[in-house]
Design a protein around this motif. Structure first.
Motif, PDB file in Angstrom:
ATOM      1  N   LEU A  63       0.832  -1.201   0.000  1.00 35.29           N
ATOM      2  CA  LEU A  63       0.000   0.000   0.000  1.00 35.29           C
ATOM      3  C   LEU A  63       0.868   1.253   0.000  1.00 35.29           C
ATOM      4  O   LEU A  63       0.631   2.193  -0.763  1.00 35.29           O
ATOM      5  CB  LEU A  63      -0.916  -0.020   1.224  1.00 35.29           C
ATOM      6  N   ALA A  64       1.892   1.259   0.837  1.00 33.71           N
ATOM      7  CA  ALA A  64       2.800   2.406   0.886  1.00 33.71           C
ATOM      8  C   ALA A  64       3.561   2.565  -0.430  1.00 33.71           C
ATOM      9  O   ALA A  64       3.796   3.687  -0.890  1.00 33.71           O
ATOM     10  CB  ALA A  64       3.791   2.241   2.039  1.00 33.71           C
TER      11      ALA A  64
ATOM     12  N   GLY B  89      -3.042  -0.703  -7.856  1.00 38.86           N
ATOM     13  CA  GLY B  89      -2.138  -1.378  -6.931  1.00 38.86           C
ATOM     14  C   GLY B  89      -2.492  -1.082  -5.480  1.00 38.86           C
ATOM     15  O   GLY B  89      -2.455  -1.967  -4.620  1.00 38.86           O
ATOM     16  N   THR B  90      -2.866   0.166  -5.213  1.00 39.04           N
ATOM     17  CA  THR B  90      -3.264   0.560  -3.869  1.00 39.04           C
ATOM     18  C   THR B  90      -4.505  -0.197  -3.427  1.00 39.04           C
ATOM     19  O   THR B  90      -4.566  -0.738  -2.329  1.00 39.04           O
ATOM     20  CB  THR B  90      -3.528   2.076  -3.815  1.00 39.04           C
ATOM     21  N   GLN B  91      -5.500  -0.260  -4.302  1.00 41.35           N
ATOM     22  CA  GLN B  91      -6.740  -0.941  -3.946  1.00 41.35           C
ATOM     23  C   GLN B  91      -6.535  -2.447  -3.774  1.00 41.35           C
ATOM     24  O   GLN B  91      -7.150  -3.061  -2.899  1.00 41.35           O
ATOM     25  CB  GLN B  91      -7.824  -0.654  -4.980  1.00 41.35           C
ATOM     26  N   ILE B  92      -5.683  -3.035  -4.574  1.00 42.41           N
ATOM     27  CA  ILE B  92      -5.378  -4.461  -4.410  1.00 42.41           C
ATOM     28  C   ILE B  92      -4.724  -4.706  -3.054  1.00 42.41           C
ATOM     29  O   ILE B  92      -5.091  -5.640  -2.329  1.00 42.41           O
ATOM     30  CB  ILE B  92      -4.479  -4.968  -5.560  1.00 42.41           C
ATOM     31  N   CYS B  93      -3.776  -3.858  -2.685  1.00 41.31           N
ATOM     32  CA  CYS B  93      -3.100  -4.018  -1.394  1.00 41.31           C
ATOM     33  C   CYS B  93      -4.059  -3.776  -0.228  1.00 41.31           C
ATOM     34  O   CYS B  93      -3.979  -4.471   0.788  1.00 41.31           O
ATOM     35  CB  CYS B  93      -1.893  -3.086  -1.300  1.00 41.31           C
ATOM     36  N   VAL B  94      -4.969  -2.817  -0.365  1.00 35.45           N
ATOM     37  CA  VAL B  94      -5.969  -2.601   0.682  1.00 35.45           C
ATOM     38  C   VAL B  94      -6.874  -3.825   0.795  1.00 35.45           C
ATOM     39  O   VAL B  94      -7.197  -4.272   1.906  1.00 35.45           O
ATOM     40  CB  VAL B  94      -6.802  -1.330   0.407  1.00 35.45           C
ATOM     41  N   GLY B  95      -7.276  -4.386  -0.336  1.00 32.65           N
ATOM     42  CA  GLY B  95      -8.107  -5.588  -0.319  1.00 32.65           C
ATOM     43  C   GLY B  95      -7.405  -6.763   0.344  1.00 32.65           C
ATOM     44  O   GLY B  95      -7.997  -7.493   1.154  1.00 32.65           O
TER      45      GLY B  95
ATOM     46  N   ILE C  64     -11.577   3.800   1.911  1.00 32.28           N
ATOM     47  CA  ILE C  64     -10.298   4.332   2.376  1.00 32.28           C
ATOM     48  C   ILE C  64     -10.188   4.265   3.905  1.00 32.28           C
ATOM     49  O   ILE C  64      -9.098   4.147   4.448  1.00 32.28           O
ATOM     50  CB  ILE C  64     -10.085   5.765   1.838  1.00 32.28           C
ATOM     51  N   TRP C  65     -11.330   4.300   4.599  1.00 30.57           N
ATOM     52  CA  TRP C  65     -11.312   4.236   6.057  1.00 30.57           C
ATOM     53  C   TRP C  65     -10.849   2.878   6.563  1.00 30.57           C
ATOM     54  O   TRP C  65     -10.392   2.763   7.705  1.00 30.57           O
ATOM     55  CB  TRP C  65     -12.696   4.571   6.619  1.00 30.57           C
TER      56      TRP C  65
END
Length: 151
Positions: A16-17, A26-32, A89-90
């Motif tokens: 995510l970072a 990529g961000t959304q995949i890592c958050v998932g 995002i929360w």
């Protein structure tokens, strides 16, 4: 099993970072992935997740509950509830608040974020002055004689 979940969660937060300065996908995949590991960890050890961080968590719960209530009471609830999906995002906050326990983990995440942001910034400066997008193989829009729109 718990070590795998902790490691997967931490690697997801590192991803995510890494991806957040330059890739929404990529961000959304890592958050998932982080959310998945978080849920699996919660299922395996539910007693570990005590809401002792209420001073910090409570305002976010109140905000989300108020927003959800406003969506339900809106003139068109089905359409308003669809906008609620943008509140993913929360999840990042809750995941990090309840899983990062060591100062070293925070430092590693910040270092990865700083390095990725620095590289993206350097690439934007390159694009601004030279007007070339190396990734998409195209020339950028020129604003003045020596500046271009960086993507």
């Amino acid at each position: 099993m718990e070590k795998i979940l902790e490691k997967g969660l931490f690697v997801s937060l590192l991803g995510l970072a890494f991806f957040s300065p330059w890739s929404i996908a990529g961000t959304q995949i890592c958050v998932g992935l982080a959310f998945l590991f978080f849920i699996l960890r919660f299922i395996s050890k539910p007693k570990e997740f005590v809401l002792n961080k209420t001073i910090v968590v409570l305002p976010i719960f109140v905000y989300l509950a108020t927003q959800f209530l406003a969506a339900i009471l809106a003139p068109n609830p089905s359409q308003t509830l669809l906008s609620f999906k943008e509140e993913w995002i929360w999840m990042i906050y809750f995941i990090t608040a309840f899983t990062i326990t060591q100062k070293e983990q925070i430092q590693k995440i910040y270092k990865v974020l700083l390095i990725a942001s620095f590289l993206v910034g350097l690439y934007a400066i390159f694009q601004h002055f030279w007007g070339i997008d190396l990734y998409r193989h195209k020339t950028l829009t020129q604003f003045e004689p020596h500046s271009y729109a960086a993507l």
